[in-house]
Write a protein that holds these residues in place. Structure first.
Motif, mmCIF file in Angstrom:
data_model
loop_
_atom_site.group_PDB
_atom_site.id
_atom_site.type_symbol
_atom_site.label_atom_id
_atom_site.label_comp_id
_atom_site.label_asym_id
_atom_site.label_seq_id
_atom_site.Cartn_x
_atom_site.Cartn_y
_atom_site.Cartn_z
ATOM 1 N N ASP A 1 21.141 -31.443 -7.836
ATOM 2 C CA ASP A 1 21.193 -31.831 -9.246
ATOM 3 C C ASP A 1 21.742 -33.240 -9.434
ATOM 4 N N ALA A 2 22.585 -33.688 -8.498
ATOM 5 C CA ALA A 2 23.195 -35.014 -8.624
ATOM 6 C C ALA A 2 22.273 -36.136 -8.154
ATOM 7 N N MET A 3 21.189 -35.790 -7.496
ATOM 8 C CA MET A 3 20.301 -36.822 -6.953
ATOM 9 C C MET A 3 19.431 -37.438 -8.038
ATOM 10 N N PRO A 4 19.167 -38.730 -7.933
ATOM 11 C CA PRO A 4 18.240 -39.360 -8.877
ATOM 12 C C PRO A 4 16.852 -38.728 -8.773
ATOM 13 N N ALA A 5 16.105 -38.797 -9.851
ATOM 14 C CA ALA A 5 14.769 -38.197 -9.874
ATOM 15 C C ALA A 5 13.871 -38.783 -8.793
ATOM 16 N N THR A 6 14.057 -40.063 -8.494
ATOM 17 C CA THR A 6 13.209 -40.686 -7.472
ATOM 18 C C THR A 6 13.401 -40.026 -6.111
ATOM 19 N N LEU A 7 14.637 -39.648 -5.795
ATOM 20 C CA LEU A 7 14.884 -38.980 -4.519
ATOM 21 C C LEU A 7 14.327 -37.564 -4.525
ATOM 22 N N ARG A 8 14.427 -36.881 -5.647
ATOM 23 C CA ARG A 8 13.935 -35.500 -5.712
ATOM 24 C C ARG A 8 12.408 -35.432 -5.696
ATOM 25 N N GLN A 9 11.754 -36.593 -5.755
ATOM 26 C CA GLN A 9 10.300 -36.641 -5.621
ATOM 27 C C GLN A 9 9.870 -36.998 -4.198
ATOM 28 N N ASP A 10 10.831 -37.308 -3.343
ATOM 29 C CA ASP A 10 10.538 -37.672 -1.953
ATOM 30 C C ASP A 10 10.218 -36.397 -1.169
ATOM 31 N N PRO A 11 9.022 -36.276 -0.578
ATOM 32 C CA PRO A 11 8.661 -35.043 0.136
ATOM 33 C C PRO A 11 9.645 -34.659 1.232
ATOM 34 N N ALA A 12 10.195 -35.639 1.940
ATOM 35 C CA ALA A 12 11.145 -35.325 3.012
ATOM 36 C C ALA A 12 12.421 -34.712 2.449
ATOM 37 N N ILE A 13 12.845 -35.177 1.284
ATOM 38 C CA ILE A 13 14.055 -34.639 0.661
ATOM 39 C C ILE A 13 13.776 -33.261 0.065
ATOM 40 N N VAL A 14 12.606 -33.096 -0.536
ATOM 41 C CA VAL A 14 12.219 -31.768 -1.032
ATOM 42 C C VAL A 14 12.188 -30.771 0.125
ATOM 43 N N ALA A 15 11.652 -31.205 1.263
ATOM 44 C CA ALA A 15 11.591 -30.325 2.432
ATOM 45 C C ALA A 15 12.991 -29.950 2.906
ATOM 46 N N ALA A 16 13.907 -30.923 2.936
ATOM 47 C CA ALA A 16 15.279 -30.639 3.365
ATOM 48 C C ALA A 16 15.938 -29.628 2.436
ATOM 49 N N TYR A 17 15.717 -29.800 1.136
ATOM 50 C CA TYR A 17 16.278 -28.850 0.165
ATOM 51 C C TYR A 17 15.676 -27.458 0.354
ATOM 52 N N ALA A 18 14.356 -27.392 0.471
ATOM 53 C CA ALA A 18 13.684 -26.094 0.586
ATOM 54 C C ALA A 18 14.088 -25.373 1.865
ATOM 55 N N GLU A 19 14.184 -26.104 2.963
ATOM 56 C CA GLU A 19 14.558 -25.478 4.231
ATOM 57 C C GLU A 19 15.984 -24.940 4.180
ATOM 58 N N ARG A 20 16.899 -25.701 3.566
ATOM 59 C CA ARG A 20 18.281 -25.215 3.471
ATOM 60 C C ARG A 20 18.373 -24.050 2.488
ATOM 61 N N ALA A 21 17.640 -24.126 1.384
ATOM 62 C CA ALA A 21 17.638 -23.018 0.425
ATOM 63 C C ALA A 21 17.115 -21.742 1.081
ATOM 64 N N ALA A 22 16.061 -21.868 1.877
ATOM 65 C CA ALA A 22 15.521 -20.697 2.570
ATOM 66 C C ALA A 22 16.537 -20.134 3.554
ATOM 67 N N ALA A 23 17.234 -21.018 4.270
ATOM 68 C CA ALA A 23 18.242 -20.565 5.235
ATOM 69 C C ALA A 23 19.386 -19.834 4.539
ATOM 70 N N LEU A 24 19.670 -20.220 3.292
ATOM 71 C CA LEU A 24 20.733 -19.576 2.513
ATOM 72 C C LEU A 24 20.209 -18.390 1.699
ATOM 73 N N HIS A 25 18.930 -18.046 1.927
ATOM 74 C CA HIS A 25 18.278 -16.918 1.250
ATOM 75 C C HIS A 25 18.103 -17.156 -0.253
ATOM 76 N N TRP A 26 18.012 -18.407 -0.634
ATOM 77 C CA TRP A 26 17.630 -18.757 -1.999
ATOM 78 C C TRP A 26 16.109 -18.926 -2.016
ATOM 79 N N ASP A 27 15.413 -17.814 -1.842
ATOM 80 C CA ASP A 27 13.968 -17.867 -1.653
ATOM 81 C C ASP A 27 13.240 -18.464 -2.851
#
Length: 212
Positions: free
Chosen positions: A42-68
């Motif tokens: 939530d603290a990241m600028p919108a430009t970073l949250r549109q970066d596919p590599a950053i989205v992937a990092a978020y999604a992979e960590r969310a999945a690992a934490l069972h935030w499916d």
């Protein structure tokens, strides 16, 4: 930290976006729990949250934490806004359940991006999870025909091995290595050829055990 670097001119300005992206990915990947992950995101600028590599990092960590749901939603929103084949491939690779929902969304995306090798590979993963090996095999071949990575050849090898097609599995695994190195690929044998060159097996007892 970036603010201090900008003020000090310790790092060339052209390098700052790369460093910012790397630090953002690191913060997400190392988030201790879901609350920390959400706070970083939530603290990241919108430009970073549109970066596919950053989205992937978020999604992979969310999945690992069972935030499916959060993992799936991040990829879905990103792909709906800006198409990226690596994220399309990740969508099927994550262990986040929601098989039917993801399968339906993949079919909708395929109507818009029929030549996406990452999306076709994701479709194959979900087809296989549903027990549809013939469908998964066809999707993997479609992905390979459209330039999919060595991972897709490896998946094809896994499918052949699991279904007792050892000759094809060996060639698919070899092609995974060849593809990664940029070497020429070996043509897969037909069913009759694969059976002809299959490794001989001993007689099988009534329990399915191979006897030597």
């Amino acid at each position: 930290m970036l603010g201090a670097l900008r003020k000090s001119d310790a790092v060339p300005a052209a390098e700052l976006p790369r460093l910012e992206s790397r630090w953002a990915r690191g913060a997400l990947a190392n988030a201790a729990d879901g609350n920390v992950l959400a706070a970083h995101w939530d603290a990241m600028p919108a430009t970073l949250r549109q970066d596919p590599a950053i989205v992937a990092a978020y999604a992979e960590r969310a999945a690992a934490l069972h935030w499916d749901d959060a993992a799936a939603r991040a990829i879905e929103q990103s792909l709906d806004a800006h198409w990226d084949d690596s994220l399309a491939a990740l969508y099927g690779r994550l262990s986040i359940g929601r098989l039917d929902e993801r399968a339906s969304r993949i079919e909708r995306w395929l109507a818009q991006h029929p030549g996406s090798p990452g999306l076709l590979t994701s479709r194959a993963r979900l087809q296989y999870a549903h027990g549809d090996w013939p469908g998964a095999e066809a999707s993997l071949h479609d992905a390979i025909d459209r330039g999919a990575s060595s991972d897709t050849w490896e998946l094809l090898g896994d499918g052949y091995a699991a279904n007792g097609e050892d000759a094809r599995a060996r060639i698919a695994y070899a092609n995974a290595l060849r593809s990664a190195r940029g070497d020429g690929l070996v043509e897969l044998p037909t069913t009759s050829q694969a059976q002809r060159f299959a490794t001989p097996r001993g007689p099988v007892d009534t329990n399915g055990t191979t006897l030597q």
